[in-house]
Design a protein around this motif. Structure first.
Motif, PDB file in Angstrom:
ATOM      1  N   GLN A  61      36.411  22.820  47.620  1.00  0.00           N
ATOM      2  CA  GLN A  61      36.700  23.776  48.695  1.00  0.00           C
ATOM      3  C   GLN A  61      37.252  25.095  48.156  1.00  0.00           C
ATOM      4  O   GLN A  61      37.020  26.159  48.740  1.00  0.00           O
ATOM      5  CB  GLN A  61      37.689  23.162  49.686  1.00  0.00           C
ATOM      6  N   ARG A  62      37.969  25.036  47.054  1.00  0.00           N
ATOM      7  CA  ARG A  62      38.534  26.260  46.477  1.00  0.00           C
ATOM      8  C   ARG A  62      37.460  27.214  45.978  1.00  0.00           C
ATOM      9  O   ARG A  62      37.693  28.423  45.874  1.00  0.00           O
ATOM     10  CB  ARG A  62      39.487  25.898  45.333  1.00  0.00           C
ATOM     11  N   THR A  63      36.278  26.688  45.652  1.00  0.00           N
ATOM     12  CA  THR A  63      35.212  27.561  45.151  1.00  0.00           C
ATOM     13  C   THR A  63      34.498  28.307  46.276  1.00  0.00           C
ATOM     14  O   THR A  63      33.667  29.177  46.014  1.00  0.00           O
ATOM     15  CB  THR A  63      34.167  26.745  44.362  1.00  0.00           C
ATOM     16  N   ALA A  64      34.814  27.963  47.526  1.00  0.00           N
ATOM     17  CA  ALA A  64      34.142  28.615  48.658  1.00  0.00           C
ATOM     18  C   ALA A  64      34.586  30.064  48.831  1.00  0.00           C
ATOM     19  O   ALA A  64      33.883  30.863  49.464  1.00  0.00           O
ATOM     20  CB  ALA A  64      34.400  27.834  49.944  1.00  0.00           C
ATOM     21  N   ASN A  65      35.747  30.402  48.284  1.00  0.00           N
ATOM     22  CA  ASN A  65      36.263  31.770  48.403  1.00  0.00           C
ATOM     23  C   ASN A  65      36.627  32.309  47.031  1.00  0.00           C
ATOM     24  O   ASN A  65      37.215  31.599  46.206  1.00  0.00           O
ATOM     25  CB  ASN A  65      37.494  31.804  49.311  1.00  0.00           C
ATOM     26  N   LEU A  66      36.285  33.558  46.808  1.00  0.00           N
ATOM     27  CA  LEU A  66      36.580  34.199  45.533  1.00  0.00           C
ATOM     28  C   LEU A  66      37.981  34.797  45.583  1.00  0.00           C
ATOM     29  O   LEU A  66      38.271  35.626  46.457  1.00  0.00           O
ATOM     30  CB  LEU A  66      35.550  35.291  45.254  1.00  0.00           C
ATOM     31  N   PRO A  67      38.879  34.379  44.696  1.00  0.00           N
ATOM     32  CA  PRO A  67      40.236  34.944  44.696  1.00  0.00           C
ATOM     33  C   PRO A  67      40.198  36.468  44.561  1.00  0.00           C
ATOM     34  O   PRO A  67      39.477  37.014  43.735  1.00  0.00           O
ATOM     35  CB  PRO A  67      40.876  34.303  43.455  1.00  0.00           C
ATOM     36  N   GLY A  68      40.964  37.135  45.409  1.00  0.00           N
ATOM     37  CA  GLY A  68      40.978  38.591  45.369  1.00  0.00           C
ATOM     38  C   GLY A  68      39.919  39.222  46.249  1.00  0.00           C
ATOM     39  O   GLY A  68      39.847  40.451  46.363  1.00  0.00           O
ATOM     40  N   GLY A  69      39.083  38.392  46.861  1.00  0.00           N
ATOM     41  CA  GLY A  69      38.064  38.922  47.759  1.00  0.00           C
ATOM     42  C   GLY A  69      36.722  39.116  47.087  1.00  0.00           C
ATOM     43  O   GLY A  69      36.600  39.077  45.856  1.00  0.00           O
ATOM     44  N   ALA A  70      35.710  39.334  47.904  1.00  0.00           N
ATOM     45  CA  ALA A  70      34.346  39.494  47.403  1.00  0.00           C
ATOM     46  C   ALA A  70      34.163  40.846  46.722  1.00  0.00           C
ATOM     47  O   ALA A  70      34.881  41.811  47.004  1.00  0.00           O
ATOM     48  CB  ALA A  70      33.350  39.350  48.554  1.00  0.00           C
ATOM     49  N   VAL A  71      33.214  40.894  45.814  1.00  0.00           N
ATOM     50  CA  VAL A  71      32.836  42.152  45.156  1.00  0.00           C
ATOM     51  C   VAL A  71      31.658  42.718  45.945  1.00  0.00           C
ATOM     52  O   VAL A  71      30.562  42.149  45.946  1.00  0.00           O
ATOM     53  CB  VAL A  71      32.431  41.917  43.691  1.00  0.00           C
ATOM     54  N   ARG A  72      31.871  43.833  46.608  1.00  0.00           N
ATOM     55  CA  ARG A  72      30.843  44.399  47.481  1.00  0.00           C
ATOM     56  C   ARG A  72      30.305  45.721  46.921  1.00  0.00           C
ATOM     57  O   ARG A  72      30.739  46.188  45.877  1.00  0.00           O
ATOM     58  CB  ARG A  72      31.407  44.602  48.888  1.00  0.00           C
ATOM     59  N   ASN A  73      29.342  46.275  47.674  1.00  0.00           N
ATOM     60  CA  ASN A  73      28.724  47.561  47.321  1.00  0.00           C
ATOM     61  C   ASN A  73      28.079  47.531  45.937  1.00  0.00           C
ATOM     62  O   ASN A  73      28.154  48.498  45.170  1.00  0.00           O
ATOM     63  CB  ASN A  73      29.764  48.692  47.386  1.00  0.00           C
ATOM     64  N   LEU A  74      27.440  46.408  45.638  1.00  0.00           N
ATOM     65  CA  LEU A  74      26.685  46.303  44.392  1.00  0.00           C
ATOM     66  C   LEU A  74      25.269  46.833  44.624  1.00  0.00           C
ATOM     67  O   LEU A  74      24.849  47.013  45.771  1.00  0.00           O
ATOM     68  CB  LEU A  74      26.653  44.842  43.931  1.00  0.00           C
ATOM     69  N   PRO A  75      24.516  47.100  43.557  1.00  0.00           N
ATOM     70  CA  PRO A  75      23.153  47.631  43.723  1.00  0.00           C
ATOM     71  C   PRO A  75      22.313  46.779  44.675  1.00  0.00           C
ATOM     72  O   PRO A  75      22.375  45.546  44.649  1.00  0.00           O
ATOM     73  CB  PRO A  75      22.594  47.578  42.298  1.00  0.00           C
TER      74      PRO A  75
END
Length: 300
Positions: free
Chosen positions: A17-31
């Motif tokens: 279950q811990r792998t369902a969320n990325l610590p620190g939040g998602a990395v967005r605005n990628l190519p």
């Protein structure tokens, strides 16, 4: 049967279950508008692990082990896709295929490191649980073999007493010297009865579908017991070989991908997916009929 700590099931659920969320939040605005988030699809694993735990509590250890192995395979597949996505972003940036700001590259690298810290405990929790279940299965198999051996020893003792009685001419059976010799016709019938092998039915080649063009049925697999009281499959399974499995629904051709300590990973050619067969299910399928497929002879 060895006891399995039920907390091992909970450890798998918690770690996954811990792998369902990325610590620190998602990395967005990628190519390409892509984003790097937690692992998608692991949310359903809690219910699946609960089902496997229920199977174990009901005494169906083989089923529980098979379920956990399937869940582990699904988890590894999801983790593989996540790593491929992150690695692809970094590779594209290095090769100049996509312009990615240095800050975003660092965020992707940090996300990779964080996810590795999450997947490592999950992988270990799966291994701990599977190892415990494998030991429980092995313990049960040893108990079954010991029971079989004791039963055969009792049968052998009975046979020995009967044989001794017959040889000595006791009331339990006629003396050997008093037995009537077989005439020529009886001897011929007896010879045919004991020397001839029973005819083994082989499925029609049509059931092989496209494989019928290049393969024919070889020997049928059997589970035998050696002199040391160990079960073994004859002829032995080999990685890379094709087999026709009559007991699957529907019957299908599989290719052995990997032979493990107490399970076999096969590729189902009909459905196009991999299936993990534990020792219990494998023995069941062998009882229903598994044939080795051998290449057809050229010009045959």
């Amino acid at each position: 049967m060895l006891r399995v700590d039920k907390a091992l099931f909970s450890n798998v659920v918690t770690a996954v279950q811990r792998t369902a969320n990325l610590p620190g939040g998602a990395v967005r605005n990628l190519p390409g508008g892509a984003s790097l988030e937690g692992m998608k699809g692991v949310e359903s694993f809690s219910a699946e692990v609960a089902d496997a735990k229920k199977e174990f509590e009901l005494g169906r250890v083989h089923n529980s082990l098979a379920r956990i192995r399937q869940i582990e395979m699904q988890f590894n597949s999801i983790a593989g896709r996540w790593n491929a996505q992150a690695g692809g972003i970094l590779a594209s940036a290095r090769q100049g295929k996509q312009a990615v700001p240095a800050q975003k590259l660092n965020e992707v690298k940090n996300a990779q490191a964080k996810m590795r810290q999450l997947t490592a405990p999950a992988t270990k929790s799966f291994r701990d649980l599977i190892t415990a279940l494998e030991h429980a299965v092995a313990s049960r198999n040893d108990a079954e073999e010991a029971s079989d051996q004791a039963s055969e020893q009792r049968t052998s003792s009975t046979d020995l007493v009967s044989t001794s009685a017959i040889a000595s001419g006791s009331p339990t059976g006629p003396a050997v010297s008093n037995e009537k010799p077989l005439d020529d016709e009886e001897e011929s019938v007896a010879s045919r009865s004991f020397d001839s092998e029973p005819r083994k039915e082989v499925p029609d080649l049509a059931v092989l579908g496209k494989f019928a063009e290049k393969y024919r049925f070889g020997p049928k697999l059997e589970v035998k017991i050696s002199e040391s009281r160990k079960r073994h499959i004859s002829p032995k399974l080999e990685e890379g070989r094709f087999y026709f499995v009559q007991g699957m629904q529907p019957p299908t051709v599989v290719r052995v991908r990997e032979i493990r300590s107490s399970a076999v990973l096969v590729y189902d050619a009909l459905h196009g997916n991999e299936t993990l067969l534990d020792s219990f299910r494998l023995r069941t399928l062998i009882g229903r009929g598994i044939w080795l497929l051998t290449p057809s002879r050229i010009g045959a």
